[in-house]
Design an enzyme around this catalytic site. Structure first.
Site, PDB file in Angstrom:
ATOM      1  N   LYS A  12      44.181  37.382  44.677  1.00  0.00           N
ATOM      2  CA  LYS A  12      44.440  38.251  44.902  1.00  0.00           C
ATOM      3  C   LYS A  12      44.633  39.523  44.739  1.00  0.00           C
ATOM      4  O   LYS A  12      44.464  40.687  44.701  1.00  0.00           O
ATOM      5  CB  LYS A  12      43.752  38.660  46.410  1.00  0.00           C
TER       6      LYS A  12
ATOM      7  N   ASP B 180      38.887  39.800  49.063  1.00  0.00           N
ATOM      8  CA  ASP B 180      39.871  39.594  50.925  1.00  0.00           C
ATOM      9  C   ASP B 180      39.070  39.548  51.469  1.00  0.00           C
ATOM     10  O   ASP B 180      37.530  39.071  51.200  1.00  0.00           O
ATOM     11  CB  ASP B 180      40.375  40.733  51.374  1.00  0.00           C
TER      12      ASP B 180
END
Length: 210
Positions: free
Chosen positions: A120, A138
């Site tokens: 991420k 997220d």
């Protein structure tokens, strides 16, 4: 969800916010990398409060090493997991100097090899710092993608793959920011603001709140 509906969703998000960007304050790819590492399981607001004092003192890998882990912890102690994050950041700075001439690398493999950097975080850096059409997933983006029907998936990796497949190319560069902001301020976890949502008529969520 069909392609026409997906396209219209991004057309509306684009019209409302033509130039979206991260809410993490930064002036360089390195500052962004530090801020993103600090932001894990923390709010952007809390990170910005810390980095407003930190970055004037240390804003390069060498300056962070000169500052040291103990002093770094003093600046970020109000952020969750600050001790582990401080350790990772100091280790990361050392690797940047030893292996990358002090520069933030622009490849996923090199980024993910850095302490404290997962997929991420790498996606955020590649997208926001270097303009690559990646989509970091997220909790906000995972929720919006599943709730709206835009790109449903059982985990963040599946959602990321579906977004990269389904989001029209012209919107991929900014899709991450549009979706995270939409999830943060409109399509919220506990009570989505469906009545104020610009994509409500396109959303396939069956339990809308008005």
């Amino acid at each position: 969800m069909n392609p026409a509906k997906r396209r219209e969703i991004f057309l509306r998000l684009q019209a409302a916010n033509p130039h979206p960007t991260t809410e993490l304050e930064h002036a360089s790819p390195f500052e962004l990398l530090v801020a993103v590492i600090l932001s894990a399981q923390a709010t952007d607001k809390s990170v910005n409060i810390a980095t407003r004092e930190l970055f004037p003192v240390a804003n390069t890998p060498q300056k962070f090493l000169d500052l040291g882990e103990v002093e770094l912890r003093e600046y970020v102690q109000r952020i969750g997991l600050y001790q582990t994050k401080s350790k990772h950041i100091i280790q990361m700075c050392r690797i940047l100097l030893e292996q990358h001439d002090g520069q933030v690398p622009q490849t996923r493999a090199a980024l993910e090899a850095l302490p404290g950097v997962g997929r991420k975080t790498a996606n955020v850096i590649l997208n926001t710092a270097f303009g690559q059409p990646t989509i970091a997933v997220d909790t906000h983006i995972f929720r919006v993608s599943n709730r709206t029907g835009l790109a449903p998936g059982k985990d963040v990796t599946e959602v990321e793959k579906k977004l990269l497949k389904f989001v029209p190319d012209e919107f991929k560069l900014d899709a991450h920011h549009w979706l995270i902001l939409h999830g943060r301020y409109v399509c919220q976890a506990r009570k989505p603001k469906c009545g104020a949502c610009i994509i409500e008529s396109l959303c396939e969520y069956k339990e809308k709140v008005f």
